[in-house]
Design a protein around this motif. Sequence first.
Motif, short mmCIF file in Angstrom:
data_model
loop_
_atom_site.label_atom_id
_atom_site.label_comp_id
_atom_site.label_asym_id
_atom_site.label_seq_id
_atom_site.Cartn_x
_atom_site.Cartn_y
_atom_site.Cartn_z
N GLN A 80 -1.81 -19.12 -62.10
CA GLN A 80 -0.78 -19.96 -62.76
C GLN A 80 -1.32 -21.13 -62.30
O GLN A 80 -1.99 -21.52 -60.94
CB GLN A 80 0.24 -19.67 -61.67
N ASP A 86 4.80 -29.45 -55.52
CA ASP A 86 5.46 -28.47 -55.88
C ASP A 86 5.15 -28.02 -53.76
O ASP A 86 5.53 -27.57 -53.56
CB ASP A 86 5.28 -27.23 -56.33
N ASP A 103 9.36 -15.57 -55.89
CA ASP A 103 9.21 -14.94 -57.53
C ASP A 103 10.43 -15.21 -56.97
O ASP A 103 11.66 -14.90 -56.43
CB ASP A 103 8.53 -13.48 -57.42
N ALA A 104 11.06 -14.70 -58.62
CA ALA A 104 12.38 -14.95 -58.67
C ALA A 104 12.82 -14.50 -58.69
O ALA A 104 14.63 -14.93 -58.30
CB ALA A 104 12.65 -14.99 -60.26
N GLN A 105 13.01 -13.09 -57.75
CA GLN A 105 14.00 -12.34 -56.69
C GLN A 105 14.10 -12.02 -55.19
O GLN A 105 14.57 -11.84 -54.12
CB GLN A 105 13.74 -10.80 -57.33
N ASN A 106 13.02 -13.64 -55.35
CA ASN A 106 12.83 -13.89 -54.24
C ASN A 106 11.97 -13.06 -52.81
O ASN A 106 12.58 -12.94 -51.28
CB ASN A 106 14.27 -14.54 -53.14
N THR A 107 11.26 -11.99 -53.59
CA THR A 107 10.38 -11.09 -53.57
C THR A 107 8.96 -12.20 -52.77
O THR A 107 8.60 -12.72 -53.40
CB THR A 107 9.44 -10.14 -54.23
#
Length: 149
Positions: A80, A86, A103-107
Amino acid sequence: MRDLTVGPGTRVTLHFSLALPDGQLVDSNFESSPATFTVGDGKLLKGFEQALFGLREGAREELTVKPEAGFGAHNPNNIQTIPRSDFEPELELSQGLMLSFADAQNTELPGVVVDFNDEEVTVDFNHPLAGRDITFKVAILQIEPAQVH
């Protein structure tokens, strides 16, 4: 010695090492305490686990685990490009620097910086051993029936 072989329903105690094809050692417990796992408990990647199926106590093997059965194929979609803005301005970037992302699930998701400039940072989220054959050496010390809870 029991007449069990490694497979579903067994608990296995072993010494192991993981190395790259060039001999570079990635991990080993031959010089320390053995590891114990129950087949299917997730402590060992499925491909490594299945490579042991059929082995008996006392077996010493050197196996090659292909990427698909090990750490997965290298996926170009896991590389990516992220805007430099950022990242913290004081963060000193370098090629090979491993960073932790969410990630989106905060993993927690580790990524390695592969390239950067003042505008953007390219990060590889593939496992560092993805796409590589792994030489898997094992010494099976004990096999016993798994305890069912």
